[in-house]
Design a protein around this motif. Structure first.
Motif, PDB file in Angstrom:
ATOM      1  N   GLU A 165       0.815  -1.216   0.000  1.00  0.00           N
ATOM      2  CA  GLU A 165       0.000   0.000   0.000  1.00  0.00           C
ATOM      3  C   GLU A 165       0.846   1.262   0.000  1.00  0.00           C
ATOM      4  O   GLU A 165       0.335   2.348   0.228  1.00  0.00           O
ATOM      5  CB  GLU A 165      -0.971  -0.038   1.178  1.00  0.00           C
ATOM      6  CG  GLU A 165      -1.884  -1.235   1.055  1.00  0.00           C
ATOM      7  CD  GLU A 165      -3.220  -1.078   1.735  1.00  0.00           C
ATOM      8  OE1 GLU A 165      -3.386  -0.174   2.565  1.00  0.00           O
ATOM      9  OE2 GLU A 165      -4.099  -1.886   1.418  1.00  0.00           O
ATOM     10  N   ARG A 166       2.130   1.136  -0.295  1.00  0.00           N
ATOM     11  CA  ARG A 166       2.996   2.312  -0.296  1.00  0.00           C
ATOM     12  C   ARG A 166       2.591   3.320  -1.367  1.00  0.00           C
ATOM     13  O   ARG A 166       2.517   4.514  -1.098  1.00  0.00           O
ATOM     14  CB  ARG A 166       4.448   1.901  -0.474  1.00  0.00           C
ATOM     15  CG  ARG A 166       5.059   1.324   0.770  1.00  0.00           C
ATOM     16  CD  ARG A 166       6.560   1.155   0.611  1.00  0.00           C
ATOM     17  NE  ARG A 166       7.090   0.463   1.752  1.00  0.00           N
ATOM     18  CZ  ARG A 166       7.503  -0.790   1.736  1.00  0.00           C
ATOM     19  NH1 ARG A 166       7.463  -1.485   0.618  1.00  0.00           N
ATOM     20  NH2 ARG A 166       7.975  -1.347   2.823  1.00  0.00           N
ATOM     21  N   SER A 167       2.364   2.852  -2.579  1.00  0.00           N
ATOM     22  CA  SER A 167       1.959   3.785  -3.648  1.00  0.00           C
ATOM     23  C   SER A 167       0.603   4.394  -3.334  1.00  0.00           C
ATOM     24  O   SER A 167       0.389   5.595  -3.527  1.00  0.00           O
ATOM     25  CB  SER A 167       1.945   3.077  -5.003  1.00  0.00           C
ATOM     26  OG  SER A 167       3.270   2.763  -5.395  1.00  0.00           O
ATOM     27  N   TYR A 168      -0.308   3.593  -2.837  1.00  0.00           N
ATOM     28  CA  TYR A 168      -1.630   4.088  -2.438  1.00  0.00           C
ATOM     29  C   TYR A 168      -1.490   5.181  -1.380  1.00  0.00           C
ATOM     30  O   TYR A 168      -2.076   6.260  -1.507  1.00  0.00           O
ATOM     31  CB  TYR A 168      -2.463   2.916  -1.919  1.00  0.00           C
ATOM     32  CG  TYR A 168      -3.726   3.305  -1.191  1.00  0.00           C
ATOM     33  CD1 TYR A 168      -4.763   3.967  -1.844  1.00  0.00           C
ATOM     34  CD2 TYR A 168      -3.896   2.991   0.154  1.00  0.00           C
ATOM     35  CE1 TYR A 168      -5.929   4.309  -1.165  1.00  0.00           C
ATOM     36  CE2 TYR A 168      -5.054   3.321   0.824  1.00  0.00           C
ATOM     37  CZ  TYR A 168      -6.063   3.982   0.162  1.00  0.00           C
ATOM     38  OH  TYR A 168      -7.214   4.315   0.831  1.00  0.00           O
ATOM     39  N   ASN A 169      -0.696   4.922  -0.364  1.00  0.00           N
ATOM     40  CA  ASN A 169      -0.527   5.922   0.699  1.00  0.00           C
ATOM     41  C   ASN A 169       0.199   7.162   0.206  1.00  0.00           C
ATOM     42  O   ASN A 169      -0.125   8.280   0.612  1.00  0.00           O
ATOM     43  CB  ASN A 169       0.178   5.303   1.905  1.00  0.00           C
ATOM     44  CG  ASN A 169      -0.745   4.376   2.663  1.00  0.00           C
ATOM     45  OD1 ASN A 169      -1.922   4.666   2.829  1.00  0.00           O
ATOM     46  ND2 ASN A 169      -0.219   3.250   3.101  1.00  0.00           N
ATOM     47  N   GLY A 170       1.163   6.993  -0.682  1.00  0.00           N
ATOM     48  CA  GLY A 170       1.831   8.151  -1.267  1.00  0.00           C
ATOM     49  C   GLY A 170       0.864   9.018  -2.058  1.00  0.00           C
ATOM     50  O   GLY A 170       0.903  10.251  -1.993  1.00  0.00           O
ATOM     51  N   LEU A 171      -0.037   8.384  -2.793  1.00  0.00           N
ATOM     52  CA  LEU A 171      -1.024   9.141  -3.571  1.00  0.00           C
ATOM     53  C   LEU A 171      -2.107   9.743  -2.683  1.00  0.00           C
ATOM     54  O   LEU A 171      -2.648  10.803  -3.002  1.00  0.00           O
ATOM     55  CB  LEU A 171      -1.627   8.263  -4.668  1.00  0.00           C
ATOM     56  CG  LEU A 171      -0.638   7.903  -5.782  1.00  0.00           C
ATOM     57  CD1 LEU A 171      -1.255   6.898  -6.746  1.00  0.00           C
ATOM     58  CD2 LEU A 171      -0.164   9.154  -6.515  1.00  0.00           C
ATOM     59  N   ARG A 172      -2.408   9.097  -1.576  1.00  0.00           N
ATOM     60  CA  ARG A 172      -3.338   9.703  -0.613  1.00  0.00           C
ATOM     61  C   ARG A 172      -2.756  11.004  -0.070  1.00  0.00           C
ATOM     62  O   ARG A 172      -3.444  12.015   0.031  1.00  0.00           O
ATOM     63  CB  ARG A 172      -3.618   8.738   0.551  1.00  0.00           C
ATOM     64  CG  ARG A 172      -4.509   7.593   0.178  1.00  0.00           C
ATOM     65  CD  ARG A 172      -4.687   6.598   1.313  1.00  0.00           C
ATOM     66  NE  ARG A 172      -5.242   7.248   2.492  1.00  0.00           N
ATOM     67  CZ  ARG A 172      -4.953   6.885   3.744  1.00  0.00           C
ATOM     68  NH1 ARG A 172      -4.107   5.904   3.984  1.00  0.00           N
ATOM     69  NH2 ARG A 172      -5.505   7.507   4.754  1.00  0.00           N
ATOM     70  N   LEU A 173      -1.457  10.955   0.263  1.00  0.00           N
ATOM     71  CA  LEU A 173      -0.799  12.165   0.756  1.00  0.00           C
ATOM     72  C   LEU A 173      -0.753  13.221  -0.343  1.00  0.00           C
ATOM     73  O   LEU A 173      -1.044  14.394  -0.091  1.00  0.00           O
ATOM     74  CB  LEU A 173       0.618  11.838   1.247  1.00  0.00           C
ATOM     75  CG  LEU A 173       1.438  13.040   1.703  1.00  0.00           C
ATOM     76  CD1 LEU A 173       0.755  13.783   2.846  1.00  0.00           C
ATOM     77  CD2 LEU A 173       2.842  12.596   2.094  1.00  0.00           C
ATOM     78  N   ALA A 174      -0.408  12.824  -1.555  1.00  0.00           N
ATOM     79  CA  ALA A 174      -0.359  13.778  -2.672  1.00  0.00           C
ATOM     80  C   ALA A 174      -1.715  14.447  -2.865  1.00  0.00           C
ATOM     81  O   ALA A 174      -1.788  15.672  -3.059  1.00  0.00           O
ATOM     82  CB  ALA A 174       0.067  13.066  -3.954  1.00  0.00           C
ATOM     83  N   SER A 175      -2.788  13.681  -2.800  1.00  0.00           N
ATOM     84  CA  SER A 175      -4.134  14.239  -2.969  1.00  0.00           C
ATOM     85  C   SER A 175      -4.487  15.192  -1.843  1.00  0.00           C
ATOM     86  O   SER A 175      -5.112  16.229  -2.072  1.00  0.00           O
ATOM     87  CB  SER A 175      -5.168  13.111  -3.042  1.00  0.00           C
ATOM     88  OG  SER A 175      -4.946  12.315  -4.178  1.00  0.00           O
ATOM     89  N   SER A 176      -4.072  14.860  -0.643  1.00  0.00           N
ATOM     90  CA  SER A 176      -4.332  15.738   0.497  1.00  0.00           C
ATOM     91  C   SER A 176      -3.550  17.044   0.361  1.00  0.00           C
ATOM     92  O   SER A 176      -4.089  18.135   0.591  1.00  0.00           O
ATOM     93  CB  SER A 176      -3.976  15.022   1.796  1.00  0.00           C
ATOM     94  OG  SER A 176      -4.296  15.820   2.909  1.00  0.00           O
TER      95      SER A 176
END
Length: 116
Positions: free
Chosen positions: A15-26
């Protein structure tokens, strides 16, 4: 503030890419913020178009499209794409084939660099 987020893991399985994109979206919610996402290694497959996921499950393609729709940059390492047999035409709209030279420029222009 200018952020550079570098992703290294595949879109699913960790889930690293998912979490990185969650942060990017935030981070992208602030109109004064610029977010650049650079996909390296197995993360280049995050930019493949046509991803289908079960209902209720996150979809990396949609997350990248959201960032691109807000004007944020998404680059996929060209050498990494080639090594995986991915064609540039298969990349999600809003992303592009990139290079180490572009990553270097993004790094030099960034205030914060976050690696997942």
């Amino acid at each position: 503030m200018n952020y550079l987020i570098i992703l290294n893991d595949p879109p699913y399985g960790t889930e690293r890419s998912y979490n990185g994109l969650r942060l990017a979206s935030s981070l992208a919610k602030d109109e004064q913020t610029s977010v650049s996402v650079f996909l390296m290694g197995d993360a280049v497959s995050c930019a493949l178009s046509g991803q289908t996921t079960p209902n209720g499950y996150y979809n990396i393609e949609r997350m990248l499209k959201f960032l691109a729709s807000k004007g944020h940059k998404i680059g996929a390492c060209g050498s990494c794409i080639d090594a995986r047999g991915i064609k540039t035409e298969a990349l999600v709209e809003g992303s592009h084939r990139s290079s180490m030279d572009e990553l270097t420029g993004w790094t030099q222009a960034s205030d914060k660099i976050i690696v997942f």
